[in-house]
Design an enzyme around this catalytic site. Structure first.
Site, short mmCIF file in Angstrom:
data_model
loop_
_atom_site.label_atom_id
_atom_site.label_comp_id
_atom_site.label_asym_id
_atom_site.label_seq_id
_atom_site.Cartn_x
_atom_site.Cartn_y
_atom_site.Cartn_z
N CYS A 1 16.73 -2.24 13.18
CA CYS A 1 18.04 -2.55 12.57
C CYS A 1 17.94 -2.58 11.05
O CYS A 1 16.98 -3.09 10.47
CB CYS A 1 18.54 -3.89 13.10
SG CYS A 1 20.18 -4.31 12.48
N CYS B 1 18.39 -9.95 8.56
CA CYS B 1 18.56 -11.33 9.06
C CYS B 1 17.17 -11.96 9.26
O CYS B 1 16.37 -11.45 10.07
CB CYS B 1 19.34 -11.32 10.38
SG CYS B 1 20.85 -10.32 10.28
N CYS C 1 15.28 -12.48 12.66
CA CYS C 1 15.43 -11.51 13.77
C CYS C 1 14.22 -10.62 14.00
O CYS C 1 13.67 -10.00 13.09
CB CYS C 1 16.67 -10.66 13.52
SG CYS C 1 17.05 -9.62 14.95
N CYS D 1 26.31 -9.77 28.81
CA CYS D 1 26.45 -9.65 27.36
C CYS D 1 25.48 -8.60 26.84
O CYS D 1 24.27 -8.76 26.96
CB CYS D 1 26.17 -11.02 26.74
SG CYS D 1 26.27 -10.99 24.96
N CYS E 1 30.80 -8.79 27.73
CA CYS E 1 30.66 -9.24 26.34
C CYS E 1 29.79 -8.22 25.62
O CYS E 1 28.85 -7.69 26.20
CB CYS E 1 30.02 -10.62 26.31
SG CYS E 1 29.73 -11.22 24.63
N CYS F 1 33.24 -15.00 20.89
CA CYS F 1 32.04 -15.80 21.11
C CYS F 1 31.39 -15.92 19.73
O CYS F 1 30.91 -14.92 19.19
CB CYS F 1 31.13 -15.08 22.10
SG CYS F 1 29.52 -15.88 22.27
N ARG G 1 27.77 -23.12 24.36
CA ARG G 1 26.61 -22.60 25.10
C ARG G 1 25.30 -23.11 24.51
O ARG G 1 25.06 -22.98 23.31
CB ARG G 1 26.61 -21.07 25.11
CG ARG G 1 25.41 -20.52 25.90
CD ARG G 1 25.38 -19.01 26.06
NE ARG G 1 26.60 -18.51 26.64
CZ ARG G 1 27.45 -17.73 26.01
NH1 ARG G 1 27.22 -17.34 24.80
NH2 ARG G 1 28.55 -17.32 26.60
#
Ligand code: SAM
Ligand code: DTB
Ligand code: SF4
Length: 334
Positions: free
Chosen positions: A61, A65, A68, A105, A136, A196, A268
């Site tokens: 990616c 972040c 991650c 998801c 999702c 979400c 959650r």
């Protein structure tokens, strides 16, 4: 002294940081009592919804972040892969449904959804929806018009997190802004898809940042239908892997506060359960968590085995929501 929790059952959107801080820092027993009282007024206290994650496109990616495993900026040793086929996704979704998951998801390690990938994504949504599961997706940023096309395909939820407070945000991510996230959330909301949206705690942030994140979430109008509270899963060679461990009680405080300030949302207990005791998880349920991720993998990191979660549900007398989803699927075929 906390306000009467039952007076909070109607959602409000004008929370101040001071008010949220007063709730977050209340004596622990008062906080948990208030959160559980409100929770059982609005939700079934013994029902915990089960979602299953699948990484449909892993690693490589472009974003940075700091938590991650999938960012190309850090050498975590994760093997990157191309977008899965709809057939593979459907097979995984069936397995998840057989394991008791009611929401599927699908996550992609993308900065944003590219137009060329839209047809494949639409096909995945259509196939999973046909299995009677809630759908999702979490695909990074969305541009104008894309959310409408996902909604048209039958997407129920879009996950896009604020991650942390606006003040701490730039210490975690530099490649996209806080406002970029809000813009995507507005597009999702505008297309009628449920949101979400939550964050991660245990990234070395201060208590004020956790309160800041929770206040930002609770001033979104309407509140996100689903609020994932993730505990950082520390991944070697990411900038945040050495973060100071978070006290479990502080994690529970975040869940209880989310419960109280977003009364209608499903909170959650999200990433990080692999390293939590069953007692800590039980406290999270007591504090109002009404959903978890099931299955032995999150996107790229481990999650408790199905058998140990089933044992936890038995011990605590919790039930999933499989029966309701099966009923809904049956109705849809009539
Ligand atoms: N690339 C998309 C995006 O960032 O919007 C979707 C996938 S991303 C993995 C979804 C969310 O997972 C992140 O926003 C973050 O809140 C959470 N997450 C990722 N890695 C994590 C970790 N190591 N520990 C806890 N939560 C994590
Ligand atoms: C969310 O808030 N947590 C999930 C989901 N949304 C996509 C992701 C957790 C990822 C944990 C790290 C990993 O497995 O890569
Ligand atoms: Fe990419 Fe999402 Fe990971 Fe950020 S959280 S690096 S956007 S996959």
């Amino acid at each position: 002294m906390l306000a009467d929790p039952l007076s909070l059952a109607k959602a409000r959107f004008d929370w101040t940081r001071e008010e949220v801080e007063a709730i977050h820092n209340a004596p622990f027993n008062d906080l948990i009592f208030a959160a559980q009282s409100l929770h059982r007024q609005v939700h079934n206290p013994n029902k915990v919804q089960k979602s299953r994650l699948l990484s449909i496109k892993t690693g490589g990616c472009a974003e940075d972040c700091g938590y991650c495993n999938q960012s190309a900026h850090f050498d975590t040793g994760l093997k990157a892969s191309k977008l899965m086929s709809a057939d593979e996704v459907e097979t995984k979704a069936k397995e998840a449904r057989d394991g008791g998951a009611t929401r599927f998801c699908m996550g992609a390690a993308w900065r944003e959804l590219k137009e060329r990938d839209e047809p494949a994504i639409v096909e995945m949504i259509t196939r999973v929806k046909a299995l009677g599961m809630e759908t999702c997706m979490t695909l990074g940023m969305l541009a104008e018009g894309q959310a409408e096309r996902l909604a048209e395909a039958g997407l129920d939820f879009y996950n896009h997190n604020l991650d942390t407070s606006p003040e701490y945000y730039s210490k975690i991510i530099t490649t996209r802004t806080w406002q970029d996230r809000i813009d995507t959330l507005n597009r999702v909301r505008g297309a009628g898809i449920q949101i979400c949206c939550g964050g991660i705690i245990g990234m070395g942030e201060d208590e004020a940042d956790r309160i800041g994140l929770l206040t930002e979430l609770a001033t979104l109008m309407p509140h996100p239908e689903s609020v994932p509270i993730n505990h950082l899963v520390a991944v070697d060679n990411t900038p945040l892997s050495g973060s100071k461990p978070l006290d479990g009680i502080d994690f529970v405080r975040a869940i209880a506060t989310a419960r109280l300030i977003m009364p209608q949302s499903v909170v959650r207990l999200s990433a990080g359960r692999e390293t939590m005791s069953k007692e800590l998880q039980a406290l999270c349920f007591l504090a109002g968590a009404g959903s978890i991720f099931v299955g032995d993998e999150l996107l790229t990191t481990p999650n408790p085995e199905l058998a140990s979660d089933n044992a936890l549900f038995d011990t605590l007398g919790l039930e999933g929501d499989e029966a309701e989803v099966a009923k809904r699927a049956q109705m849809e075929t009539l």
